[in-house]
Design a protein around this motif. Structure first.
Motif, mmCIF file in Angstrom:
data_model
loop_
_atom_site.group_PDB
_atom_site.id
_atom_site.type_symbol
_atom_site.label_atom_id
_atom_site.label_comp_id
_atom_site.label_asym_id
_atom_site.label_seq_id
_atom_site.Cartn_x
_atom_site.Cartn_y
_atom_site.Cartn_z
ATOM 1 N N ALA A 109 -10.104 33.223 103.190
ATOM 2 C CA ALA A 109 -10.939 32.236 103.243
ATOM 3 C C ALA A 109 -11.153 31.452 104.671
ATOM 4 O O ALA A 109 -12.195 31.127 104.660
ATOM 5 N N LEU A 110 -10.253 31.799 105.475
ATOM 6 C CA LEU A 110 -10.327 31.183 106.999
ATOM 7 C C LEU A 110 -11.367 32.013 107.543
ATOM 8 O O LEU A 110 -12.348 31.402 108.208
ATOM 9 N N LEU A 111 -11.723 33.202 107.457
ATOM 10 C CA LEU A 111 -12.645 34.174 107.892
ATOM 11 C C LEU A 111 -14.283 34.347 107.090
ATOM 12 O O LEU A 111 -15.066 34.524 107.752
ATOM 13 N N SER A 112 -14.115 33.436 106.075
ATOM 14 C CA SER A 112 -15.229 33.555 105.301
ATOM 15 C C SER A 112 -16.587 32.850 105.801
ATOM 16 O O SER A 112 -17.567 33.412 105.715
ATOM 17 N N PRO A 113 -16.249 31.612 106.497
ATOM 18 C CA PRO A 113 -17.276 30.952 106.821
ATOM 19 C C PRO A 113 -18.136 31.628 108.109
ATOM 20 O O PRO A 113 -19.204 31.416 108.595
ATOM 21 N N VAL A 114 -17.439 32.498 108.900
ATOM 22 C CA VAL A 114 -17.792 33.203 109.996
ATOM 23 C C VAL A 114 -18.005 34.575 109.853
ATOM 24 O O VAL A 114 -17.769 35.664 110.549
ATOM 25 N N ARG A 115 -18.078 35.080 108.526
ATOM 26 C CA ARG A 115 -18.264 36.485 108.203
ATOM 27 C C ARG A 115 -19.420 37.386 108.777
ATOM 28 O O ARG A 115 -19.195 38.449 109.201
ATOM 29 N N GLY A 116 -20.472 36.526 109.096
ATOM 30 C CA GLY A 116 -21.220 37.308 110.235
ATOM 31 C C GLY A 116 -21.082 37.539 111.411
ATOM 32 O O GLY A 116 -21.407 38.568 111.894
#
Length: 186
Positions: A109-116
């Motif tokens: 969930a912590l990495l989801s906003p920066v998945r790109g």
């Protein structure tokens, strides 16, 4: 055979003569056609020596190896720094102690906003892997076929050291990104 030293057999191995250890052309000189026959002078052959093999194979291998390490490390380190900074800032973390007790789901969930950005880091990883394997194989072929042996050795060394350089660069970038995003360290 006579005991006369003028008619003594001349060894067939003349420098530059064709044979197992010599080149494939005749450099000229005295040879003995059959044992016991007088030596005969043969003028140098009109054929030229074979051209030296090209070093392009080894040169291309070392260029590919350097590009693999540089491109993969720079691309993944810059995107890893931005991903770490963005993930920590998006999560609103104020200290490093809150990062120690994250479950697997919380980490995703912590990495989801920066998945790109994470995807670009993966692209750098797989690009570096593919180019590094290519450079390693081409370097080995250059070494074994004597077409740029020195450059081939360099390509093998750079390709083998590539994963270590990549891992250190990405680890330092992630740590720097986390440190840059957290205002206090407790």
């Amino acid at each position: 055979m006579s005991e006369n030293p003028q008619h003594a057999p001349v060894p067939p191995a003349v420098a530059g003569a064709p044979g197992p250890g010599g080149p494939a052309w005749h450099a000229g000189g005295y040879v003995q056609s059959v044992p016991g026959a007088p030596p005969v002078y043969l003028p140098p052959s009109a054929t030229t020596p074979p051209p030296a093999p090209s070093k392009a194979l080894g040169t291309i291998a070392v260029i590919i190896a350097i590009c693999a390490v540089a491109v993969a490390s720079v691309l993944s380190a810059t995107t890893s720094f931005a991903a770490a900074t963005g993930a920590v800032a998006h999560a609103g973390l104020t200290s490093t102690s809150s990062l120690e007790h994250l479950s697997d789901d919380q980490t995703l969930a912590l990495l989801s906003p920066v998945r790109g950005l994470v995807l670009w880091a993966e692209i750098g990883f797989w690009t570096g892997t593919a180019l590094g394997i290519w450079a390693l194989i081409q370097g080995i072929v250059a070494i074994s076929s004597r077409r740029g042996r020195g450059q081939g050795v360099g390509a093998v060394i750079v390709a083998a050291a590539g994963p270590i350089v990549y891992a250190v660069a990405v680890t330092l970038a992630v740590l720097a990104g986390v440190v840059a995003a957290i205002p206090s360290y407790s």
